[in-house]
Design an enzyme around this catalytic site. Structure first.
Site, PDB file in Angstrom:
ATOM      1  N   ASP A 138       0.815  -1.229   0.000  1.00 14.33           N
ATOM      2  CA  ASP A 138       0.000   0.000   0.000  1.00 14.33           C
ATOM      3  C   ASP A 138       0.845   1.274   0.000  1.00 14.33           C
ATOM      4  O   ASP A 138       0.340   2.348  -0.309  1.00 14.33           O
ATOM      5  CB  ASP A 138      -0.912   0.032   1.238  1.00 14.33           C
ATOM      6  CG  ASP A 138      -1.994  -1.029   1.173  1.00 14.33           C
ATOM      7  OD1 ASP A 138      -2.054  -1.748   0.165  1.00 14.33           O
ATOM      8  OD2 ASP A 138      -2.782  -1.129   2.132  1.00 14.33           O
ATOM      9  N   ARG A 173     -17.483  -0.231 -23.400  1.00 14.97           N
ATOM     10  CA  ARG A 173     -17.990  -0.375 -22.029  1.00 14.97           C
ATOM     11  C   ARG A 173     -17.289   0.575 -21.068  1.00 14.97           C
ATOM     12  O   ARG A 173     -16.188   1.074 -21.359  1.00 14.97           O
ATOM     13  CB  ARG A 173     -17.719  -1.799 -21.523  1.00 14.97           C
ATOM     14  CG  ARG A 173     -18.669  -2.819 -22.073  1.00 14.97           C
ATOM     15  CD  ARG A 173     -18.214  -4.213 -21.698  1.00 14.97           C
ATOM     16  NE  ARG A 173     -19.229  -5.200 -22.048  1.00 14.97           N
ATOM     17  CZ  ARG A 173     -19.003  -6.497 -22.153  1.00 14.97           C
ATOM     18  NH1 ARG A 173     -17.793  -6.983 -21.967  1.00 14.97           N
ATOM     19  NH2 ARG A 173     -19.980  -7.316 -22.450  1.00 14.97           N
ATOM     20  N   ARG A 277     -18.484  -3.356 -16.576  1.00 14.25           N
ATOM     21  CA  ARG A 277     -17.927  -4.575 -15.980  1.00 14.25           C
ATOM     22  C   ARG A 277     -16.891  -4.196 -14.928  1.00 14.25           C
ATOM     23  O   ARG A 277     -16.228  -3.180 -15.047  1.00 14.25           O
ATOM     24  CB  ARG A 277     -17.237  -5.441 -17.047  1.00 14.25           C
ATOM     25  CG  ARG A 277     -18.188  -6.009 -18.092  1.00 14.25           C
ATOM     26  CD  ARG A 277     -19.062  -7.115 -17.511  1.00 14.25           C
ATOM     27  NE  ARG A 277     -19.855  -7.764 -18.535  1.00 14.25           N
ATOM     28  CZ  ARG A 277     -21.046  -7.347 -18.969  1.00 14.25           C
ATOM     29  NH1 ARG A 277     -21.589  -6.249 -18.441  1.00 14.25           N
ATOM     30  NH2 ARG A 277     -21.689  -8.000 -19.904  1.00 14.25           N
TER      31      ARG A 277
HETATM   32  O1  F6P Z   1      -1.979  -3.927   3.712  1.00 12.30           O
HETATM   33  C1  F6P Z   1      -1.916  -4.651   2.566  1.00 12.30           C
HETATM   34  C2  F6P Z   1      -3.253  -5.170   2.151  1.00 12.30           C
HETATM   35  O2  F6P Z   1      -2.974  -5.873   0.971  1.00 12.30           O
HETATM   36  C3  F6P Z   1      -4.353  -4.138   1.952  1.00 12.30           C
HETATM   37  O3  F6P Z   1      -4.247  -3.380   0.808  1.00 12.30           O
HETATM   38  C4  F6P Z   1      -5.581  -4.997   2.000  1.00 12.30           C
HETATM   39  O4  F6P Z   1      -6.685  -4.253   2.385  1.00 12.30           O
HETATM   40  C5  F6P Z   1      -5.242  -6.026   3.029  1.00 12.30           C
HETATM   41  O5  F6P Z   1      -3.821  -6.102   3.061  1.00 12.30           O
HETATM   42  C6  F6P Z   1      -5.823  -7.386   2.768  1.00 12.30           C
HETATM   43  O6  F6P Z   1      -5.520  -8.239   3.825  1.00 12.30           O
HETATM   44  P1  F6P Z   1      -5.846  -9.818   3.846  1.00 12.30           P
HETATM   45  O7  F6P Z   1      -4.673 -10.502   3.223  1.00 12.30           O
HETATM   46  O8  F6P Z   1      -5.985 -10.150   5.279  1.00 12.30           O
HETATM   47  O9  F6P Z   1      -7.072 -10.019   3.058  1.00 12.30           O
END
Ligand code: F6P
Length: 360
Positions: A138, A173, A277
């Site tokens: 992130d 689309r 979509r």
């Molecule tokens: O923090 C990284 C992340 O990939 C986020 O973007 C996402 O919301 C979360 O982890 C998903 O976590 P999990 O693997 O528990 O679904």
């Protein structure tokens, strides 16, 4: 001397490159032994530890994931066990400190995001020498210019958007690509610009459906009968809230997001009649072989973490302050998110070329 290393939280490309960087530097430069903790803090609680030799890290650089395993639902200060079918919570941090000592580990390296590093800091306060290494796709950790994993994630997302582009054009689309990014829209912003999106919706800029539709019609009037909309999972409409897919009770961030792409798609179809979509990229963004940028950053972080240990500098996290790798106190690194600034040069350039953020 012996270093223990763990990977915590969600995985990301580049974790193995860090482990390799740590082991190679420790063994070759300082004759320090390294052991790996299996499955993050869970392995420290349950004494699941393995040796890490040069042989063990040979060839792991291009591999996605982490050879040590990880979890994002284990906090030894708030540890749960199922007893007689019931979830019972307790503080097992003393047991962890004991396990660290009994395994002859002198210092811990914790590789993780905010949650993992916050726990590492708690152990530091309990007297465990700790060094942190930041990671998350992130890219929302305040204390470093960028985290490894992010570059690979935007590469993956950009490739997906490129593919969506051709089919969107053929079918006239509106195509929506939902990407990760809970609170920060870095992945959506970067992959959206790189993938030639027409609308990018990020958590930092609440959007308005009328503004989204306006952009789609504007394109139609210019003879462009398709639109690509990249949506961060944490994007929300003005006055509305994020879409929660599930609650993961024991995670550092219990709300797992997902579904805003479908909401936006439904609304566009309802308001315009244009066929729409939705593709949700999900965990594809967390997998795969790390990009050269991520391999290099991860290697530098690993090597620098060991250098700190050799200087007896603990309670710190390595960080990129371009072009240098520096270190900062863990305390400063945690609890501080790096969101996309509204006056960001990326947003400015995107607006100049006509990308809409759904706000006007
Ligand atoms: O923090 C990284 C992340 O990939 C986020 O973007 C996402 O919301 C979360 O982890 C998903 O976590 P999990 O693997 O528990 O679904």
């Amino acid at each position: 001397m012996k270093i223990g290393i763990l990977t915590g939280g969600g995985d990301c490309p580049g974790l193995n490159a860090v482990i390799r960087g740590v082991v190679k530097t420790a063994v070759q430069q300082y004759k320090i032994d390294v052991v790996g903790i299996i499955d993050g803090y869970y392995g420290l609680v349950n004494n699941k530890i393995r040796g890490l030799t040069l042989e063990d890290v040979s060839g792991i650089m291009p591999r996605g994931g982490t050879i040590l395993g990880t979890t994002n639902i284990c906090d030894p200060f708030h540890y749960f066990a199922i007893i007689n079918g019931k979830k019972v919570y307790g503080d097992v941090s003393d047991k962890v400190v004991e396990n660290i000592k009994n395994n002859g580990i002198d210092v811990m390296i914790a590789i993780g995001g905010d949650g993992t590093l916050a726990i590492a800091y708690e152990f530091f306060k309990k007297g465990v020498p700790v060094v942190g290494i930041p990671k998350t796709i992130d890219n929302d950790l305040f204390a470093t210019d960028v985290t490894f994993g992010f570059d690979t994630a935007i590469l993956t997302a950009t490739e997906a958007i490129d593919k969506i582009h051709t089919t969107a054009e053929s079918h006239h689309r509106a195509m929506i690509v939902e990407v990760m990014g809970r609170n920060a829209g870095w992945i959506a912003l970067h992959s959206g610009i790189a993938g030639g999106a027409h609308i990018i919706l990020i958590p930092e800029i609440p959007f308005d459906y009328d503004a989204v539709i306006k952009k789609i019609y504007e394109r139609k009037e210019n003879g462009k009968h398709f639109s690509i909309i990249v949506v961060a999972e944490g994007a929300k409409p003005k006055g509305g809230d994020v879409v929660v897919k599930r609650i993961v009770e024991d995670g550092a961030e219990p709300r797992r997001l997902g579904g805003i792409g479908n909401r936006v798609g439904d609304e566009i179809e309802k308001m315009t009649g244009i066929e729409t979509r939705v593709t949700t990229l999900g965990h594809i963004q967390r997998g795969g072989s790390p990009s050269p940028f991520d391999r290099i950053l991860a290697t530098r972080f690993g090597a620098e973490a060991v250098t700190l240990i050799a200087k007896n500098e603990y309670g710190k996290m390595v960080s990129l302050r371009t072009p240098e790798i520096v270190s900062i106190p863990l305390e400063e690194a945690i609890g501080n998110q790096r969101l996309v600034p509204l006056d960001s040069g990326y947003i400015k350039a995107a607006r100049l070329i006509g990308i809409s953020f759904g706000d006007k």
